[in-house]
Design a protein around this motif. Structure first.
Motif, short mmCIF file in Angstrom:
data_model
loop_
_atom_site.label_atom_id
_atom_site.label_comp_id
_atom_site.label_asym_id
_atom_site.label_seq_id
_atom_site.Cartn_x
_atom_site.Cartn_y
_atom_site.Cartn_z
N ALA A 1 -5.59 5.64 -1.13
CA ALA A 1 -6.38 5.37 0.20
C ALA A 1 -6.96 4.56 0.46
CB ALA A 1 -7.21 6.66 0.27
N VAL A 2 -7.46 3.99 -0.73
CA VAL A 2 -8.13 2.67 -0.10
C VAL A 2 -7.31 0.95 0.37
CG1 VAL A 2 -9.27 0.42 -1.52
CG2 VAL A 2 -9.88 3.25 -2.24
N ALA A 3 -6.36 1.21 -0.49
CA ALA A 3 -5.25 0.56 -0.20
C ALA A 3 -4.51 0.65 1.05
CB ALA A 3 -3.79 0.06 -1.16
N LEU A 4 -3.89 1.53 1.53
CA LEU A 4 -3.74 1.69 2.91
C LEU A 4 -4.48 1.61 3.97
CD1 LEU A 4 -2.20 5.53 2.37
CD2 LEU A 4 -0.80 3.62 2.52
N ALA A 5 -6.14 1.48 3.83
CA ALA A 5 -6.80 1.48 4.65
C ALA A 5 -6.98 -0.05 4.83
CB ALA A 5 -8.41 1.65 4.42
N GLY A 6 -6.92 -0.96 4.14
CA GLY A 6 -6.76 -2.57 4.57
C GLY A 6 -5.95 -2.91 5.39
N VAL A 7 -4.61 -2.94 5.73
CA VAL A 7 -4.32 -3.14 7.16
C VAL A 7 -4.62 -2.42 8.44
CG1 VAL A 7 -1.90 -3.32 8.27
CG2 VAL A 7 -2.37 -4.22 5.79
N ARG B 1 18.68 1.08 -9.83
CA ARG B 1 17.30 1.62 -9.82
C ARG B 1 16.26 2.11 -10.45
NH1 ARG B 1 20.08 7.93 -11.92
NH2 ARG B 1 17.80 8.66 -10.55
N PRO B 2 15.68 0.77 -9.26
CA PRO B 2 14.31 0.12 -10.56
C PRO B 2 12.82 1.00 -9.81
CG PRO B 2 14.63 -0.49 -8.02
CD PRO B 2 16.20 0.51 -8.81
N TRP B 3 12.14 1.24 -10.83
CA TRP B 3 10.71 1.61 -10.61
C TRP B 3 10.51 2.16 -9.39
CZ3 TRP B 3 5.69 -0.05 -9.78
CH2 TRP B 3 3.88 0.82 -10.03
N PRO B 4 10.78 3.48 -8.91
CA PRO B 4 10.63 3.13 -7.25
C PRO B 4 9.54 3.28 -6.17
CG PRO B 4 10.75 5.33 -8.36
CD PRO B 4 10.61 4.50 -9.24
N PRO B 5 8.25 2.70 -7.10
CA PRO B 5 7.26 2.31 -6.18
C PRO B 5 7.72 0.74 -5.65
CG PRO B 5 6.00 3.36 -7.60
CD PRO B 5 7.81 3.18 -8.05
N LEU B 6 8.29 0.05 -7.14
CA LEU B 6 8.74 -1.43 -6.43
C LEU B 6 10.17 -1.45 -6.05
CD1 LEU B 6 8.13 -3.79 -7.68
CD2 LEU B 6 10.25 -4.12 -8.89
N ALA B 7 10.93 -0.75 -5.60
CA ALA B 7 11.78 -0.34 -4.81
C ALA B 7 11.65 -0.03 -3.68
CB ALA B 7 12.81 0.98 -5.32
N VAL B 8 10.53 1.07 -3.05
CA VAL B 8 9.30 1.49 -1.63
C VAL B 8 9.43 0.22 -1.46
CG1 VAL B 8 7.92 2.46 -0.49
CG2 VAL B 8 9.66 3.72 -2.29
N TYR B 9 8.48 -0.73 -2.04
CA TYR B 9 7.55 -1.96 -1.70
C TYR B 9 8.23 -3.31 -0.85
CZ TYR B 9 5.99 -6.30 -1.89
OH TYR B 9 5.63 -7.99 -1.75
N ALA C 1 1.23 -1.26 -0.40
CA ALA C 1 0.07 0.14 0.30
C ALA C 1 0.27 1.33 0.45
CB ALA C 1 -0.61 0.10 0.96
N LEU C 2 1.82 1.08 0.59
CA LEU C 2 2.62 2.01 0.42
C LEU C 2 3.54 2.86 -0.67
CD1 LEU C 2 4.66 2.13 3.40
CD2 LEU C 2 3.21 3.75 3.51
N ALA C 3 3.80 1.64 -1.45
CA ALA C 3 4.68 1.82 -2.87
C ALA C 3 3.22 2.31 -3.76
CB ALA C 3 4.87 0.28 -3.24
N LEU C 4 2.17 1.87 -3.48
CA LEU C 4 1.22 2.88 -4.58
C LEU C 4 0.57 4.09 -4.06
CD1 LEU C 4 -1.13 1.87 -6.44
CD2 LEU C 4 -2.58 0.91 -4.40
N ALA C 5 0.85 4.10 -2.52
CA ALA C 5 1.24 5.49 -2.50
C ALA C 5 1.97 6.33 -3.08
CB ALA C 5 1.17 5.74 -1.07
N VAL C 6 3.55 5.72 -3.08
CA VAL C 6 4.27 6.52 -3.86
C VAL C 6 3.90 6.67 -5.78
CG1 VAL C 6 6.60 5.93 -5.10
CG2 VAL C 6 5.98 5.27 -2.63
N ALA C 7 3.17 5.49 -6.18
CA ALA C 7 2.80 6.15 -7.65
C ALA C 7 1.98 6.46 -7.76
CB ALA C 7 2.52 4.00 -7.87
N ALA C 8 0.96 6.71 -6.20
CA ALA C 8 -0.07 7.64 -6.73
C ALA C 8 0.20 9.18 -6.43
CB ALA C 8 -1.24 7.75 -5.85
N ILE C 9 1.23 9.56 -5.78
CA ILE C 9 2.14 10.86 -5.91
C ILE C 9 2.66 10.78 -7.44
CG2 ILE C 9 3.94 12.19 -4.78
CD1 ILE C 9 3.06 11.27 -2.01
#
Length: 396
Positions: free
Chosen positions: A240-246, A318-326, A214-222
């Motif tokens: 926001a939907v993904a971040l709410a799950g856990v 230097r991979p795609w930032p959301p994948l790196a964050v995840y 969900a954090l990685a998706l937030a990075v992609a969203a930003i």
């Protein structure tokens, strides 16, 4: 049709600006079917190895029985009986682990198949195997999207034959989680935000590591919102939907038990799981590498070290930032928590970041070298996983 200056067709520039759909530029159905074929080869090979090893040290020696052990029993109890309403204690009033430690999506799907006539055990395996096929497709789409078609195929082969990839055939939640996470990344990269949000929420309701996804998706969203402010609400809503799950599941457990820390207390009581900032992992590595006591602990220690090195190589590229964050957050959660050391390779399987260097290298190598390297990797990985659930006497 008249070509435009520069060799493009009319409307080519507009087509390039439009985000690709989920199935575009992914090798179409031939590429997807090839990925599923690669996955099928790994599963057939694994089942043959499982049948060969036999599992003589366990009470249930059937192949089906070995795929339904350990955590599978917890998921099945949730699917059949639901969650308990309180803590569980032994006869000495010592707190024990119970079903509330397990996230709900996988047992909910088991219950759904059970409702249409499958036995709970069969339903658990059907869900896991179906999710594994979906994971192979999603991995292919992800690898193809980021690095090209050959990387898509090599990523499927390397992931599905990795050590402890046997869980993709078991009644465990890893297959479902891997499918949802990889699918989420594909949808986010192609800016199909409604799908990314739903898949991210599904991942967050499958395993606690879904918080990292969900954090990685937030990075992609930003990133997407900064590119196009007019439609920024779409990626931000998906995140926001993904971040709410856990948080929602943890809060639900707290309300059910009457203690906001209930999920964490149950995890610690049942499986010794708590976040100790890597102290137990360091202690395990230090003791194992110094004493060399047992080849399974030594192999786990080496897997953990190799995974760290592979993640470092991946990040250097230097991979795609959301994948790196995840990948980084998920690895922090795995290495930073106390618990059964022999479960850590299983928890690393869906991280993906650790597999990228090998997948990219194999895709760029000569076909013969790539095939021989992946076959050697698969021979060890598939045997290793089969050994752990047939001969190794402890939980995976």
């Amino acid at each position: 049709m008249t070509e435009q200056p520069g060799g493009g067709q009319p409307g080519a520039e507009q087509a390039e600006e439009r985000p690709p759909r989920l199935w575009e530029a992914a090798g179409a159905w031939r590429g997807v079917l090839t990925a599923v074929g690669i996955f099928a080869l790994t599963r057939v090979a694994q089942l043959l190895i499982l049948a060969w090893l036999g599992g003589a040290t366990h009470d249930d020696n059937t192949l089906r029985g070995r795929l339904l052990v350990w955590d599978a029993g917890w998921f099945l109890r949730v699917a059949v009986d639901g969650y308990p309403h309180a803590y569980t204690y032994d006869t000495n009033h010592v707190l024990q682990g119970n079903e509330l430690a397990f996230f709900p999506l996988y047992p909910m799907l088991i219950r759904g198949f059970d409702a249409v006539g499958f036995s709970a055990q069969t339903a658990a395996l059907v869900v896991s195997w179906t999710a594994s096929i979906a994971a192979a497709v999603a991995l292919h789409l992800l690898g193809t999207t980021l690095y090209g078609k050959r990387t898509g195929w090599t990523l499927v082969a390397i992931c599905c034959s990795a050590p402890v990839s046997v869980v993709l055939s078991m009644a465990y939640s890893e297959a479902l989680f891997l499918a949802l996470v990889a699918g989420m990344f594909v949808a986010a990269h192609r800016q199909v935000w409604w799908a990314a949000g739903l898949l991210g929420l599904g991942a967050a309701l499958t395993r606690p590591t879904g918080a990292a996804a969900a954090l990685a998706l937030a990075v992609a969203a930003i990133m997407a919102a900064r590119r196009n402010r007019k439609t920024a609400w779409q990626p931000l809503l998906a995140a926001a939907v993904a971040l709410a799950g856990v948080p929602l599941f943890l809060a639900w457990v707290g309300l059910r038990v009457g203690d906001w820390s209930a999920w964490f207390r149950i995890q610690t009581a049942g499986w010794g799981t708590s976040f100790d900032y890597g102290a137990s992992t360091f202690s395990f590595l230090n003791e194992t590498l110094r004493t060399g006591d047992g080849w399974i602990p030594m192999s786990v220690a080496l897997i953990l070290l190799v995974a760290l090195a592979a993640a470092g190589v991946a990040l250097a590229g230097r991979p795609w930032p959301p994948l790196a964050v995840y990948g980084v957050v998920a690895m922090v959660l795995v290495y930073g928590q106390a618990g059964f050391y022999h479960s850590k390779p299983r928890l690393l399987l869906p991280v993906l970041l650790t597999l990228l260097p090998a997948a990219v290298a194999a895709a760029r190598a000569r076909p013969r070298v790539a095939v021989l390297s992946i076959v050697a990797w698969a021979a060890f990985g598939l045997w290793y996983g089969a050994y752990l659930i047939t001969v190794w006497p402890y939980t995976l």
